[in-house]
Write a protein that holds these residues in place. Structure first.
Motif, PDB file in Angstrom:
ATOM      1  N   ASP A  32      15.985 -29.093  -4.397  1.00  0.00           N
ATOM      2  CA  ASP A  32      15.506 -30.224  -4.977  1.00  0.00           C
ATOM      3  C   ASP A  32      14.457 -30.866  -3.865  1.00  0.00           C
ATOM      4  O   ASP A  32      14.733 -30.622  -2.663  1.00  0.00           O
TER       5      ASP A  32
ATOM      6  N   ASP B  38      20.894 -31.217  -3.917  1.00  0.00           N
ATOM      7  CA  ASP B  38      20.387 -32.197  -4.859  1.00  0.00           C
ATOM      8  C   ASP B  38      21.028 -33.601  -4.506  1.00  0.00           C
ATOM      9  O   ASP B  38      22.108 -33.491  -4.061  1.00  0.00           O
ATOM     10  N   ASP B  39      20.278 -34.629  -4.704  1.00  0.00           N
ATOM     11  CA  ASP B  39      20.874 -36.029  -4.405  1.00  0.00           C
ATOM     12  C   ASP B  39      21.710 -36.475  -5.684  1.00  0.00           C
ATOM     13  O   ASP B  39      22.163 -37.651  -5.705  1.00  0.00           O
ATOM     14  N   MET B  40      21.556 -35.959  -6.732  1.00  0.00           N
ATOM     15  CA  MET B  40      22.055 -36.304  -8.064  1.00  0.00           C
ATOM     16  C   MET B  40      23.437 -35.761  -8.533  1.00  0.00           C
ATOM     17  O   MET B  40      23.714 -35.960  -9.715  1.00  0.00           O
TER      18      MET B  40
ATOM     19  N   ASP C 249      12.993 -34.641  -4.063  1.00  0.00           N
ATOM     20  CA  ASP C 249      13.206 -35.882  -3.924  1.00  0.00           C
ATOM     21  C   ASP C 249      14.887 -36.164  -3.487  1.00  0.00           C
ATOM     22  O   ASP C 249      15.643 -35.901  -4.427  1.00  0.00           O
ATOM     23  N   GLY C 250      15.410 -36.603  -2.378  1.00  0.00           N
ATOM     24  CA  GLY C 250      16.510 -36.789  -1.810  1.00  0.00           C
ATOM     25  C   GLY C 250      16.617 -35.918  -0.853  1.00  0.00           C
ATOM     26  O   GLY C 250      16.689 -36.187   0.380  1.00  0.00           O
TER      27      GLY C 250
END
Ligand SMILES: [Mg+2]
Length: 177
Positions: A10, A132-134, A12-13
């Motif tokens: 990913d 990933d940040d999510m 962003d993060g």
């Protein structure tokens, strides 16, 4: 290098710590970029639209990722533009493969991350680490149940981005396969 696990990455993060508490993070440079996924959410002609999105990137991350025993693949809403906008700024190849998402990305009916189901389909049974940040426990449970190969889900807080311990974890996991 198809015998290597995939590193599903990913932007962003993990690469861009957009929730950083301090404006200057060691090793990071601030950029103004205009990815389509962001531009479409800005009012045309607005100041934000003209200036672009602030993205913090660490130029050492490309070499560190490329040094890991994986095939790195973009798994980001930036889609192809990760190759053109992010890769040259951190020293990754500009022709990495890209996970294709349905357009427009749809919210998941089961409360999973919107990427989880299309990503499993794309990975087609290959081992992967997903950065990933999510990610949530729900995503991890879904992957464990529906992906017939080893998988590591590594949630990266967007306050920090990728850190030394994450690179070490990625390396040891791939080496353990
Ligand atoms: Mg993200």
């Amino acid at each position: 290098m198809t015998d290597r696990p995939l590193l599903l990455l990913d932007v962003d993060g993990p690469l861009n710590p957009f929730a950083a508490r301090f404006p200057r993070m060691r090793g990071y440079t601030s950029h103004r970029l205009r990815p389509t996924v962001w531009l479409t959410r800005q009012a045309p002609g607005s100041r934000r639209h003209r200036r672009g999105l602030r993205v913090r990137l660490n130029a050492s991350h490309g070499a560190r990722l490329a040094g890991l025993p994986y095939e790195t693949v973009w798994a980001s809403a930036w889609a192809d533009e990760a190759n053109s906008l992010i890769s040259p700024r951190i020293g990754l190849p500009e022709d990495l493969r890209v996970v294709a998402w349905p357009t427009p990305p749809a919210a998941d009916p089961g409360g999973l991350c919107w990427k989880t189901r299309p990503l499993l389909e794309w990975a087609a049974g290959r081992p992967f680490a997903w950065v990933d940040d999510m990610l949530t426990d729900r995503d991890a449970a879904h992957v464990a149940e529906h992906h017939d190969a080893p998988a590591l889900l590594l949630r990266i807080p967007p306050q920090w981005g990728l850190r030394n311990a994450d690179f070490a974890r990625l390396r040891s996991w791939a080496e353990s396969l």
